[in-house]
Write a protein that holds these residues in place. Sequence first.
Motif, PDB file in Angstrom:
ATOM      1  N   PRO A  80       0.826  -1.215   0.000  1.00 14.30           N
ATOM      2  CA  PRO A  80       0.000   0.000   0.000  1.00 14.30           C
ATOM      3  C   PRO A  80       0.862   1.267   0.000  1.00 14.30           C
ATOM      4  O   PRO A  80       1.936   1.295   0.601  1.00 14.30           O
ATOM      5  CB  PRO A  80      -0.806  -0.121   1.295  1.00 14.30           C
ATOM      6  N   TRP A  81       0.371   2.289  -0.684  1.00 11.80           N
ATOM      7  CA  TRP A  81       1.084   3.568  -0.714  1.00 11.80           C
ATOM      8  C   TRP A  81       0.105   4.736  -0.722  1.00 11.80           C
ATOM      9  O   TRP A  81      -1.018   4.614  -1.154  1.00 11.80           O
ATOM     10  CB  TRP A  81       2.025   3.669  -1.917  1.00 11.80           C
ATOM     11  N   ILE A  82       0.606   5.853  -0.223  1.00  9.59           N
ATOM     12  CA  ILE A  82      -0.101   7.132  -0.251  1.00  9.59           C
ATOM     13  C   ILE A  82       0.897   8.181  -0.718  1.00  9.59           C
ATOM     14  O   ILE A  82       2.058   8.182  -0.284  1.00  9.59           O
ATOM     15  CB  ILE A  82      -0.650   7.529   1.138  1.00  9.59           C
ATOM     16  N   LYS A  83       0.442   9.051  -1.597  1.00  3.88           N
ATOM     17  CA  LYS A  83       1.274  10.159  -2.054  1.00  3.88           C
ATOM     18  C   LYS A  83       0.530  11.459  -1.762  1.00  3.88           C
ATOM     19  O   LYS A  83      -0.652  11.576  -2.077  1.00  3.88           O
ATOM     20  CB  LYS A  83       1.552  10.043  -3.552  1.00  3.88           C
ATOM     21  N   ILE A  84       1.224  12.402  -1.157  1.00  2.09           N
ATOM     22  CA  ILE A  84       0.660  13.717  -0.896  1.00  2.09           C
ATOM     23  C   ILE A  84       1.288  14.668  -1.916  1.00  2.09           C
ATOM     24  O   ILE A  84       2.514  14.791  -1.987  1.00  2.09           O
ATOM     25  CB  ILE A  84       0.957  14.189   0.531  1.00  2.09           C
ATOM     26  N   ILE A  85       0.437  15.305  -2.705  1.00  7.81           N
ATOM     27  CA  ILE A  85       0.905  16.223  -3.738  1.00  7.81           C
ATOM     28  C   ILE A  85       0.445  17.631  -3.367  1.00  7.81           C
ATOM     29  O   ILE A  85      -0.761  17.873  -3.218  1.00  7.81           O
ATOM     30  CB  ILE A  85       0.359  15.840  -5.124  1.00  7.81           C
ATOM     31  N   CYS A 104      -3.294   4.125  -3.365  1.00  4.48           N
ATOM     32  CA  CYS A 104      -3.212   3.065  -4.370  1.00  4.48           C
ATOM     33  C   CYS A 104      -4.553   2.413  -4.677  1.00  4.48           C
ATOM     34  O   CYS A 104      -4.621   1.506  -5.507  1.00  4.48           O
ATOM     35  CB  CYS A 104      -2.198   2.011  -3.959  1.00  4.48           C
ATOM     36  N   GLY A 105      -5.624   2.885  -4.056  1.00  2.00           N
ATOM     37  CA  GLY A 105      -6.956   2.376  -4.360  1.00  2.00           C
ATOM     38  C   GLY A 105      -7.378   2.733  -5.768  1.00  2.00           C
ATOM     39  O   GLY A 105      -6.777   3.582  -6.425  1.00  2.00           O
ATOM     40  N   LYS A 106      -8.419   2.111  -6.226  1.00  2.00           N
ATOM     41  CA  LYS A 106      -8.884   2.301  -7.602  1.00  2.00           C
ATOM     42  C   LYS A 106     -10.076   3.237  -7.695  1.00  2.00           C
ATOM     43  O   LYS A 106     -10.855   3.176  -8.629  1.00  2.00           O
ATOM     44  CB  LYS A 106      -9.227   0.944  -8.230  1.00  2.00           C
ATOM     45  N   GLY A 107     -10.226   4.133  -6.739  1.00  2.00           N
ATOM     46  CA  GLY A 107     -11.310   5.102  -6.787  1.00  2.00           C
ATOM     47  C   GLY A 107     -12.404   4.793  -5.788  1.00  2.00           C
ATOM     48  O   GLY A 107     -12.369   3.794  -5.078  1.00  2.00           O
ATOM     49  N   ILE A 108     -13.374   5.672  -5.736  1.00  2.00           N
ATOM     50  CA  ILE A 108     -14.487   5.574  -4.801  1.00  2.00           C
ATOM     51  C   ILE A 108     -15.749   5.338  -5.615  1.00  2.00           C
ATOM     52  O   ILE A 108     -16.017   6.081  -6.559  1.00  2.00           O
ATOM     53  CB  ILE A 108     -14.606   6.873  -3.972  1.00  2.00           C
ATOM     54  N   PRO A 109     -16.531   4.316  -5.254  1.00  2.00           N
ATOM     55  CA  PRO A 109     -17.761   4.052  -6.014  1.00  2.00           C
ATOM     56  C   PRO A 109     -18.678   5.274  -6.059  1.00  2.00           C
ATOM     57  O   PRO A 109     -18.767   6.042  -5.097  1.00  2.00           O
ATOM     58  CB  PRO A 109     -18.424   2.918  -5.232  1.00  2.00           C
ATOM     59  N   SER A 158     -10.410  11.864 -12.410  1.00  6.04           N
ATOM     60  CA  SER A 158      -9.607  11.751 -13.620  1.00  6.04           C
ATOM     61  C   SER A 158      -8.350  10.914 -13.390  1.00  6.04           C
ATOM     62  O   SER A 158      -7.658  10.567 -14.327  1.00  6.04           O
ATOM     63  CB  SER A 158      -9.221  13.137 -14.149  1.00  6.04           C
ATOM     64  N   TRP A 159      -8.073  10.600 -12.158  1.00  6.01           N
ATOM     65  CA  TRP A 159      -6.895   9.795 -11.827  1.00  6.01           C
ATOM     66  C   TRP A 159      -7.261   8.315 -11.795  1.00  6.01           C
ATOM     67  O   TRP A 159      -8.385   7.951 -11.445  1.00  6.01           O
ATOM     68  CB  TRP A 159      -6.348  10.215 -10.466  1.00  6.01           C
ATOM     69  N   PRO A 160      -6.301   7.442 -12.082  1.00  2.00           N
ATOM     70  CA  PRO A 160      -6.574   6.003 -12.005  1.00  2.00           C
ATOM     71  C   PRO A 160      -6.661   5.503 -10.564  1.00  2.00           C
ATOM     72  O   PRO A 160      -7.231   4.448 -10.296  1.00  2.00           O
ATOM     73  CB  PRO A 160      -5.388   5.361 -12.737  1.00  2.00           C
ATOM     74  N   ASN A 161      -6.105   6.278  -9.641  1.00  2.00           N
ATOM     75  CA  ASN A 161      -6.152   5.929  -8.225  1.00  2.00           C
ATOM     76  C   ASN A 161      -7.075   6.890  -7.500  1.00  2.00           C
ATOM     77  O   ASN A 161      -7.534   7.873  -8.068  1.00  2.00           O
ATOM     78  CB  ASN A 161      -4.748   6.000  -7.617  1.00  2.00           C
ATOM     79  N   THR A 162      -7.330   6.599  -6.235  1.00  7.67           N
ATOM     80  CA  THR A 162      -8.184   7.464  -5.433  1.00  7.67           C
ATOM     81  C   THR A 162      -7.424   8.751  -5.103  1.00  7.67           C
ATOM     82  O   THR A 162      -6.317   8.702  -4.568  1.00  7.67           O
ATOM     83  CB  THR A 162      -8.600   6.747  -4.138  1.00  7.67           C
ATOM     84  N   ARG A 163      -8.023   9.878  -5.436  1.00  5.74           N
ATOM     85  CA  ARG A 163      -7.390  11.177  -5.176  1.00  5.74           C
ATOM     86  C   ARG A 163      -8.449  12.148  -4.666  1.00  5.74           C
ATOM     87  O   ARG A 163      -9.456  12.387  -5.319  1.00  5.74           O
ATOM     88  CB  ARG A 163      -6.762  11.746  -6.445  1.00  5.74           C
ATOM     89  N   ILE A 164      -8.183  12.701  -3.473  1.00  7.71           N
ATOM     90  CA  ILE A 164      -9.049  13.731  -2.906  1.00  7.71           C
ATOM     91  C   ILE A 164      -8.188  14.970  -2.678  1.00  7.71           C
ATOM     92  O   ILE A 164      -7.091  14.879  -2.148  1.00  7.71           O
ATOM     93  CB  ILE A 164      -9.710  13.261  -1.594  1.00  7.71           C
ATOM     94  N   THR A 165      -8.713  16.112  -3.096  1.00  5.37           N
ATOM     95  CA  THR A 165      -7.947  17.350  -3.077  1.00  5.37           C
ATOM     96  C   THR A 165      -8.637  18.420  -2.244  1.00  5.37           C
ATOM     97  O   THR A 165      -9.823  18.667  -2.399  1.00  5.37           O
ATOM     98  CB  THR A 165      -7.725  17.871  -4.516  1.00  5.37           C
ATOM     99  N   LEU A 166      -7.849  19.047  -1.394  1.00  3.56           N
ATOM    100  CA  LEU A 166      -8.247  20.233  -0.638  1.00  3.56           C
ATOM    101  C   LEU A 166      -7.596  21.410  -1.353  1.00  3.56           C
ATOM    102  O   LEU A 166      -6.391  21.404  -1.584  1.00  3.56           O
ATOM    103  CB  LEU A 166      -7.758  20.155   0.807  1.00  3.56           C
TER     104      LEU A 166
END
Length: 145
Positions: free
Chosen positions: A62-67, A82-87, A131-139
């Motif tokens: 498992p991985w998490i990246k903070i951008i 590294c998840g594949k998104g949120i239903p 638009s990302w292949p992984n789960t991405r939430i942005t503040l």
Amino acid sequence: SMLERVLDLCQMSLNEKGIDVTTEFIGVDSSTSVRCQEVKITQVIINLLNNASDEIKAMSKPWIKIIVTKDEKRISISVVDCGKGIPKEVQERMFEPFYTTKDIGEGTGLGLSISISTAIEHKGSLYIDNSWPNTRITLEFPTNL
């Protein structure tokens, strides 16, 4: 420095779950400053990290990246895992108070509703980037409130 403090707070828990955490900074250096209510923004980031780690902890590697990106007017802090998104059905409700997908006793369903309120309070937003292949939430919020 705010992000360093967040990672110091969360690092032990993330390490125990075997989660690799990396950071990427775009348009940000050590002299970058942002006017915000630091405690509240810190709470949002911790909540996003906790949610991500809960969802991916059972995955292999498992991985998490903070951008963190900044331009003249806005700063964005994205938590990507590294998840594949949120239903879609979860996305439609996930910012509602008391809505949770966690087991009883593991979550209150308040984290994201408080987080989105903090984003709005900072004249910004909290959103899912599909638009990302992984789960991405942005503040995202203005650099100068």
